[in-house]
Design a protein around this motif. Structure first.
Motif, PDB file in Angstrom:
ATOM      1  N   GLY A   1      -5.926  16.934 -24.199  1.00 27.40           N
ATOM      2  CA  GLY A   1      -6.632  16.031 -25.097  1.00 27.40           C
ATOM      3  C   GLY A   1      -7.882  15.469 -24.444  1.00 27.40           C
ATOM      4  O   GLY A   1      -8.283  15.877 -23.349  1.00 27.40           O
ATOM      5  N   TYR A   2      -8.487  14.497 -25.145  1.00 28.32           N
ATOM      6  CA  TYR A   2      -9.659  13.829 -24.580  1.00 28.32           C
ATOM      7  C   TYR A   2      -9.250  12.822 -23.499  1.00 28.32           C
ATOM      8  O   TYR A   2     -10.055  12.415 -22.687  1.00 28.32           O
ATOM      9  N   SER A   3      -8.007  12.410 -23.553  1.00 28.84           N
ATOM     10  CA  SER A   3      -7.521  11.444 -22.573  1.00 28.84           C
ATOM     11  C   SER A   3      -6.052  11.740 -22.299  1.00 28.84           C
ATOM     12  O   SER A   3      -5.427  12.578 -22.956  1.00 28.84           O
ATOM     13  N   ASN A   4      -5.487  11.010 -21.316  1.00 26.36           N
ATOM     14  CA  ASN A   4      -4.082  11.201 -20.960  1.00 26.36           C
ATOM     15  C   ASN A   4      -3.214  10.038 -21.398  1.00 26.36           C
ATOM     16  O   ASN A   4      -2.135   9.836 -20.872  1.00 26.36           O
ATOM     17  N   PHE A   5      -3.728   9.222 -22.338  1.00 25.00           N
ATOM     18  CA  PHE A   5      -2.886   8.149 -22.837  1.00 25.00           C
ATOM     19  C   PHE A   5      -1.653   8.727 -23.534  1.00 25.00           C
ATOM     20  O   PHE A   5      -0.541   8.219 -23.381  1.00 25.00           O
ATOM     21  N   LEU A   6      -1.879   9.773 -24.304  1.00 23.67           N
ATOM     22  CA  LEU A   6      -0.785  10.462 -24.995  1.00 23.67           C
ATOM     23  C   LEU A   6      -0.955  11.948 -24.728  1.00 23.67           C
ATOM     24  O   LEU A   6      -1.782  12.606 -25.336  1.00 23.67           O
TER      25      LEU A   6
ATOM     26  N   TYR B   1      -8.456  26.096 -21.786  1.00 23.86           N
ATOM     27  CA  TYR B   1      -7.655  24.979 -22.276  1.00 23.86           C
ATOM     28  C   TYR B   1      -8.188  23.660 -21.725  1.00 23.86           C
ATOM     29  O   TYR B   1      -7.562  22.992 -20.915  1.00 23.86           O
ATOM     30  N   LYS B   2      -9.365  23.323 -22.156  1.00 23.41           N
ATOM     31  CA  LYS B   2      -9.952  22.044 -21.755  1.00 23.41           C
ATOM     32  C   LYS B   2     -10.629  21.431 -22.957  1.00 23.41           C
ATOM     33  O   LYS B   2     -11.015  22.114 -23.891  1.00 23.41           O
ATOM     34  N   ASN B   3     -10.759  20.144 -22.955  1.00 19.42           N
ATOM     35  CA  ASN B   3     -11.519  19.430 -23.970  1.00 19.42           C
ATOM     36  C   ASN B   3     -12.711  18.811 -23.279  1.00 19.42           C
ATOM     37  O   ASN B   3     -12.561  17.905 -22.457  1.00 19.42           O
ATOM     38  N   ASP B   4     -13.882  19.317 -23.605  1.00 23.15           N
ATOM     39  CA  ASP B   4     -15.108  18.820 -22.985  1.00 23.15           C
ATOM     40  C   ASP B   4     -15.585  17.596 -23.745  1.00 23.15           C
ATOM     41  O   ASP B   4     -15.934  17.673 -24.916  1.00 23.15           O
ATOM     42  N   THR B   5     -15.593  16.460 -23.095  1.00 23.05           N
ATOM     43  CA  THR B   5     -15.978  15.222 -23.766  1.00 23.05           C
ATOM     44  C   THR B   5     -17.471  15.100 -23.946  1.00 23.05           C
ATOM     45  O   THR B   5     -17.940  14.240 -24.670  1.00 23.05           O
ATOM     46  N   GLY B   6     -18.248  15.935 -23.281  1.00 21.32           N
ATOM     47  CA  GLY B   6     -19.694  15.841 -23.398  1.00 21.32           C
ATOM     48  C   GLY B   6     -20.324  14.914 -22.390  1.00 21.32           C
ATOM     49  O   GLY B   6     -21.530  14.874 -22.231  1.00 21.32           O
ATOM     50  N   ASN B   7     -19.520  14.128 -21.659  1.00 21.22           N
ATOM     51  CA  ASN B   7     -20.082  13.189 -20.687  1.00 21.22           C
ATOM     52  C   ASN B   7     -19.909  13.665 -19.257  1.00 21.22           C
ATOM     53  O   ASN B   7     -20.225  12.948 -18.321  1.00 21.22           O
ATOM     54  N   GLY B   8     -19.397  14.811 -19.067  1.00 21.13           N
ATOM     55  CA  GLY B   8     -19.207  15.322 -17.731  1.00 21.13           C
ATOM     56  C   GLY B   8     -19.208  16.816 -17.751  1.00 21.13           C
ATOM     57  O   GLY B   8     -19.225  17.442 -18.799  1.00 21.13           O
ATOM     58  N   PRO B   9     -19.165  17.441 -16.581  1.00 20.71           N
ATOM     59  CA  PRO B   9     -19.197  18.897 -16.545  1.00 20.71           C
ATOM     60  C   PRO B   9     -17.948  19.528 -17.143  1.00 20.71           C
ATOM     61  O   PRO B   9     -18.001  20.570 -17.743  1.00 20.71           O
ATOM     62  N   LEU B  10     -16.761  18.853 -16.961  1.00 19.48           N
ATOM     63  CA  LEU B  10     -15.521  19.412 -17.487  1.00 19.48           C
ATOM     64  C   LEU B  10     -14.678  18.293 -18.075  1.00 19.48           C
ATOM     65  O   LEU B  10     -14.735  17.134 -17.634  1.00 19.48           O
ATOM     66  N   GLY B  11     -13.859  18.647 -19.064  1.00 20.97           N
ATOM     67  CA  GLY B  11     -12.923  17.681 -19.590  1.00 20.97           C
ATOM     68  C   GLY B  11     -11.593  17.796 -18.860  1.00 20.97           C
ATOM     69  O   GLY B  11     -11.520  18.287 -17.730  1.00 20.97           O
ATOM     70  N   LEU B  12     -10.525  17.342 -19.477  1.00 16.32           N
ATOM     71  CA  LEU B  12      -9.205  17.386 -18.852  1.00 16.32           C
ATOM     72  C   LEU B  12      -8.691  18.817 -18.805  1.00 16.32           C
ATOM     73  O   LEU B  12      -8.827  19.569 -19.760  1.00 16.32           O
ATOM     74  N   MET B  13      -8.082  19.180 -17.661  1.00 15.83           N
ATOM     75  CA  MET B  13      -7.465  20.494 -17.513  1.00 15.83           C
ATOM     76  C   MET B  13      -6.201  20.329 -16.677  1.00 15.83           C
ATOM     77  O   MET B  13      -6.045  19.365 -15.930  1.00 15.83           O
ATOM     78  N   ARG B  14      -5.313  21.306 -16.778  1.00 14.80           N
ATOM     79  CA  ARG B  14      -4.047  21.252 -16.040  1.00 14.80           C
ATOM     80  C   ARG B  14      -4.191  21.974 -14.697  1.00 14.80           C
ATOM     81  O   ARG B  14      -3.483  22.934 -14.406  1.00 14.80           O
TER      82      ARG B  14
ATOM     83  N   VAL C   1       0.612  11.715 -13.457  1.00 16.55           N
ATOM     84  CA  VAL C   1      -0.806  11.437 -13.705  1.00 16.55           C
ATOM     85  C   VAL C   1      -0.865  10.389 -14.797  1.00 16.55           C
ATOM     86  O   VAL C   1       0.047  10.297 -15.633  1.00 16.55           O
ATOM     87  N   LYS C   2      -1.892   9.553 -14.793  1.00 14.54           N
ATOM     88  CA  LYS C   2      -2.004   8.513 -15.813  1.00 14.54           C
ATOM     89  C   LYS C   2      -3.473   8.196 -16.060  1.00 14.54           C
ATOM     90  O   LYS C   2      -4.334   8.436 -15.195  1.00 14.54           O
ATOM     91  N   GLU C   3      -3.738   7.661 -17.223  1.00 17.87           N
ATOM     92  CA  GLU C   3      -5.103   7.315 -17.629  1.00 17.87           C
ATOM     93  C   GLU C   3      -5.438   5.921 -17.131  1.00 17.87           C
ATOM     94  O   GLU C   3      -4.557   5.134 -16.755  1.00 17.87           O
ATOM     95  N   MET C   4      -6.734   5.604 -17.099  1.00 16.89           N
ATOM     96  CA  MET C   4      -7.166   4.249 -16.793  1.00 16.89           C
ATOM     97  C   MET C   4      -6.790   3.329 -17.963  1.00 16.89           C
ATOM     98  O   MET C   4      -6.732   3.758 -19.115  1.00 16.89           O
ATOM     99  N   PRO C   5      -6.539   2.030 -17.695  1.00 15.94           N
ATOM    100  CA  PRO C   5      -6.245   1.095 -18.790  1.00 15.94           C
ATOM    101  C   PRO C   5      -7.404   1.012 -19.776  1.00 15.94           C
ATOM    102  O   PRO C   5      -8.562   1.263 -19.422  1.00 15.94           O
ATOM    103  N   GLN C   6      -7.082   0.649 -21.008  1.00 15.33           N
ATOM    104  CA  GLN C   6      -8.121   0.515 -22.022  1.00 15.33           C
ATOM    105  C   GLN C   6      -7.923  -0.765 -22.817  1.00 15.33           C
ATOM    106  O   GLN C   6      -6.806  -1.264 -22.962  1.00 15.33           O
ATOM    107  N   HIS C   7      -9.023  -1.310 -23.294  1.00 11.51           N
ATOM    108  CA  HIS C   7      -8.954  -2.492 -24.135  1.00 11.51           C
ATOM    109  C   HIS C   7      -8.699  -2.067 -25.578  1.00 11.51           C
ATOM    110  O   HIS C   7      -8.857  -0.907 -25.946  1.00 11.51           O
ATOM    111  N   GLU C   8      -8.332  -3.030 -26.393  1.00 10.12           N
ATOM    112  CA  GLU C   8      -8.065  -2.739 -27.799  1.00 10.12           C
ATOM    113  C   GLU C   8      -9.371  -2.327 -28.487  1.00 10.12           C
ATOM    114  O   GLU C   8     -10.425  -2.898 -28.223  1.00 10.12           O
TER     115      GLU C   8
END
Length: 948
Positions: A187-192, A291-304, A332-339
């Motif tokens: 996904g775009y993040s590792n929250f879920l 199998y990656k999702n490129d967020t557009g803000n970096g060279p690569l998105g999340l990968m396994r 592995v875990k994502e950084m905290p996020q605000h509402e």
């Protein structure tokens, strides 16, 4: 001869004249311009309205963080508490997450139906048979190689457990402790992690799988229990001799699946241990970057990838320290996020399509303006009055650039003011560079395509087809190629050579960055983002800039060499002219070959002018403004028709202060002759000199001393009569008080000064008023040579008489060539007349000479009853034995009586005697008119041509 360039307006004066005219023209079209400039505002406003509707839908409770009512104090009072533990999976993404969940690191494993097996193109015998796909038991293959095979095989054997059991009390730890994997995309993040919330299974890699290899478990995530199925996947490690064999196998196994699964790879991964040994650990890892999702803000998105690194690292530690050694990778875990509120940036989603239409909307506007000037012959009209190509291109280009820049500035300002993320998140300097380069390319393209069209309606239809076609093809075809990783990048670049796709790609890049920035709470595109050589924006900026310069050069070149509304085209190598010798001029005239086109009916009248031309070519003087030397125009064969001789070897000398009238039937060649003299047609052979300048090579210099009143009025409908004369006066180098005085005198001379007529738009003029304005335009600025094609057409008798006075006064210090079908006009204005028939000048002379030479007879007419016609014929024969009957109808007869055979008194006496014998209803005796001469010469020449 006189130097025609002495009064030529400078480059800056010509540019100033055209700029003033364009500004005045735009002032008249202020409403149209405002509608054009506000068009982006309407589109942006529509997007904002749609965005608000979408936001209203997203703000519904089902899309917000889940809440519940809890009695926190035990007093029975309910207090609303929100959090991820009270949310559904759809609501969780908007919740504040102070402690993100921990996920076991997973390996990317192909689905069972896509795992590597023996095929025609994969000939390795150690791969399983294809039949395993039926039962779903195909192993997950990992390839190995290196310099030390025994070491490599030992490490490969340590990467999979022989067997393991799940700890039901801590499923996530068990998965982290084993080599586990999933076939889902990240996904775009590792929250879920989508691997735990999908219809696909989780896999545990083992050396051997038991018979019942499926286990259903319940994974607790905060307060949510998620059911999952964990399956065993046999890990198969295969050795290859070198990395080349692995590369070959990987790319042969690269498989494109359906639209849902996009692209799959047939092995789980590969390792090259290189020069690893007991003292050195050096490894290269192949992984599936599909199998990656490129967020557009970096060279690569999340990968396994982390699990692949951990697996090989554990294998090496166990090789060194024994199988009990294990380097755990817990989670592995994502950084905290605000509402956050769930938002869908609608402008970024539809931006590429909608904004492509908005920006290309300028293209039909520019194209139709250029084609309109060509269709209405306004471009050549300006050129014939002294406007050079350089000032025209510079001012027209700058004029369109200013309009386009204002349009784009309003576009960005409107979009930013209404809050569209497409504009506010992306850096404005990048947007400015992108839009500036594109509008320059678009203007250049309009100049190029305008050379193809000569009709405004056709050009407009094609232009709007391009507008909507580009947007639709970009959205429903080109975008799929951009987003398809398997589509070759080289072909993307080829497609971007079409400017519309370059525009769409740039807008697509802006939209991707703004969409992601809005979703992730980050900024959009920055200059640092496009520094990479593979970035789409970098490529299109280079492509558009190079195309801009190339298209502009090609458009100017075609405009010069192709006759497309701007006069006779120049030589394809015109840019080398300055390296040639100076062109032929009056001071170096040589006697040309004077071959004539056979005998003519009245050749004795042509010889004096022919001989004068020959003499003037040998001994040039400044007294003759126009010298035509054996000028010919032949239209080539077309559609099975033979060649058409429009002008047959015309030689003519016209001094200053003379008005030369050209008479002739329709199709005689008068218009072809005029068009050659004013630069609309190129002579087939021969040439002419105007003020000592050759029409074949020096038309640009001739234009500065020439005035033209065309057969059809070439006027701007939105400009007034005064504004027309101010524009053409400036082109003739008039300035200040001299310009004002010349304009007022011209308006007065053609009776357009009083009653506010001068400041009335030309589109509201009557036909006669337009004609008088065209005559005034041809005479302003004291041109040395003036061509008038039927100047009095459509005028009432009073206006015609006033116009004749103007022409008679104007011919005192200039040469005028005038074509007309009015014998009265020709006799009143012309010092000499030439009767033109079938491309040949049959005779030349003043009206009296022509009537004396070709009209030496009286015309006698008598009307009686039909039974006395024979007596009338006898009467005429008695008066003149050589009389010729030229007309007979119902008792009315007309005869030509040679002047040398009759006396007027005898005619009167004979008529009086006849009245005593029979009834005479009417009779008349008239001298030969110019019209009679014209008819006689024309008929005689046509009869001769038929016989010959």
């Amino acid at each position: 001869m006189a130097d025609s360039s002495r009064d030529r307006a400078s480059f800056s004066n010509q540019a100033n004249a055209l700029l003033r005219k364009n500004l005045t023209f735009q002032k008249r079209n202020i409403r149209t311009n405002l509608r054009l400039i506000f068009l982006p505002f309407y589109f942006c406003l529509i997007l904002v309205l749609v965005q608000n509707l979408v936001n209203k839908e997203l703000d519904k409770p089902k899309n917000k963080c889940g809440c519940t009512c809890i009695d926190t104090n035990g007093d029975g009072q309910c207090e609303k508490v929100c959090g991820i533990e009270y949310s559904t999976l759809d609501q969780a993404s908007s919740c504040s997450i102070t402690s993100p969940p921990e996920w076991p690191p997973l390996l990317q494993i192909p689905a069972p139906e896509f795992r590597a097996v023996r095929t025609d193109f994969l000939s390795f015998t150690d791969l399983p048979d294809e039949s395993c796909r039926i039962s779903g038991s195909c192993p997950a293959t990992i390839l190995f190689t290196g310099n030390n095979q025994s070491l490599g095989q030992s490490l490969a054997g340590n990467m999979f457990r022989s067997s393991s059991t799940l700890n039901s009390s801590d499923i996530l730890y068990s998965l982290a402790n084993d080599a586990s994997g999933s076939e889902t995309m990240t996904g775009y993040s590792n929250f879920l992690d989508p691997a735990f919330f999908s219809n696909y299974s989780l896999y545990r890699l083992q050396q051997q799988c038991p018979t019942n290899s499926r286990t259903s478990v319940s994974i607790q995530i905060t307060s949510i229990s998620v059911p999952a199925e964990i399956r065993c996947a046999q890990g198969l490690h295969l050795w290859r001799n070198n990395s080349s064999e692995i590369n070959d196998e990987l790319y042969k196994g690269f498989w494109k699946g359906n639209s849902e699964r996009k692209i799959d790879e047939m092995v789980a991964g590969a390792y090259d241990f290189l020069n690893s040994n007991l003292n050195n650990f050096n490894v290269s890892i192949w992984y599936n970057s599909t199998y990656k999702n490129d967020t557009g803000n970096g060279p690569l998105g999340l990968m396994r990838v982390p699990r692949s690194v951990n697996m090989v690292s554990n294998a090496y530690l166990q090789f060194l320290l024994g199988p009990a050694t294990n380097m755990l990778f817990d989670f592995v875990k994502e950084m905290p996020q605000h509402e956050k509120q769930l938002r869908l940036d609608f402008s970024s989603l539809l931006g590429p399509l909608v904004f492509t239409w908005v920006i290309i909307q300028l293209f039909p506007v520019i194209l139709t303006y250029l084609v309109y000037e060509k269709q209405q012959k306004l471009r050549i009209m300006m050129k014939m009055h002294g406007l050079g190509d350089g000032p025209y291109w510079m001012i027209s280009y700058a004029y369109f650039l200013v309009i386009s820049s204002a349009y784009m500035l309003c576009f960005v300002i409107f979009g930013s003011v209404v809050g569209l993320k497409f504009f506010t998140l992306n850096e404005y300097s990048i947007q400015f560079v992108f839009y500036f380069i594109y509008i320059n390319l678009q203007i250049s393209l309009a100049f190029l395509i305008a050379s193809v069209f000569s009709n405004v309606k056709t050009a407009a239809a094609v232009a709007y087809f391009i507008v909507f076609g580009t947007g639709l093809l970009g959205s429903f075809l080109f975008q799929f190629f951009i987003e398809d990783p398997s589509f070759p990048r080289g072909w993307i670049v080829v497609m971007e050579l079409y400017p519309g796709f370059s525009l769409y790609r740039g807008l697509y890049e802006f939209s991707q960055y703004s969409f992601t920035g809005n979703y992730m709470g980050t900024k959009g595109m920055r200059w640092g983002d496009i520094s990479g050589s593979s970035h789409g924006m970098r490529d299109i900026l280079i492509i558009m800039f190079v195309e801009w310069l190339l298209v502009l050069f090609v458009a100017f070149y075609i405009d010069q060499v192709v006759s497309s509304g701007s006069g006779v085209g120049r030589s394809p190598l015109f840019f080398l002219e300055k390296f040639r010798k100076k062109p032929f001029s009056s001071s170096s005239m040589r006697k040309p070959s004077l071959r004539r086109q056979g005998s003519k009916v009245f050749v004795q009248m042509e010889k004096p002018d022919t001989e004068r031309v020959e003499q003037l070519l040998l001994e040039p003087t400044a007294s003759h403004a126009i010298i035509c030397d054996n000028l010919k125009k032949v239209y080539p064969k077309r559609d099975g028709n033979p060649e058409k001789y429009a002008v047959r070897g015309l030689s003519l000398a016209l001094p200053q202060g003379e008005c030369f009238g050209m008479l002739g039937p329709n199709g005689a060649g008068k218009t072809s002759f005029i068009n050659m003299m004013i630069g609309l047609l190129k002579p087939s052979s021969g040439t002419a000199y105007v003020e000592g300048l050759d029409i074949q090579t020096q038309m640009d210099e001739i234009y500065t001393s020439m005035g033209v009143c065309p057969q059809h009025d070439l006027l701007w409908e939105n400009l007034t009569g005064r504004e027309h004369l101010l524009f053409y006066g400036r082109l003739k180098n008039l300035r200040g008080s001299a310009l004002t005085q010349a304009v007022e005198e011209s308006l007065k001379s053609v009776n357009l000064f009083h009653g506010g007529v001068a400041d009335k738009q030309a589109g509201k003029y009557s036909g006669g008023m337009k004609r008088r304005l065209s005559v005034a335009i041809s005479l302003i600025g004291d041109p040395k040579v003036v061509y008038m094609d039927e100047p009095s057409t459509g005028l009432d008798p009073a206006s015609r008489k006033s116009l004749w006075d103007v022409v008679k006064q104007a011919k005192q210090n200039r040469a005028i060539i005038l074509t007309t079908h009015s014998m009265e006009e020709a006799e009143h204005l012309c010092d000499r007349l030439g009767i033109f028939v079938d491309g040949s000048l049959q005779c030349i002379g003043n009206p009296k000479e022509l009537k004396a030479r070709y009209g030496g007879s009286y015309v006698f007419t008598m009307t009686t009853t039909s039974n006395h016609e024979e007596e009338v014929e006898n009467l005429v024969q008695h008066l003149s034995p050589n009389a010729n009957k030229i007309y007979h109808l119902s008792g009315t007869q007309k005869f030509e009586l040679p002047k040398q055979e009759v006396r007027i008194a005898d005619v009167f006496q004979a008529v009086e005697n006849a009245k005593g014998r029979f009834t005479v209803h009417a009779w008349g005796l008239a001298d030969t008119t110019l019209e009679d001469v014209f008819i006689k010469v024309a008929r005689g020449a046509q009869a001769f041509n038929v016989l010959s």
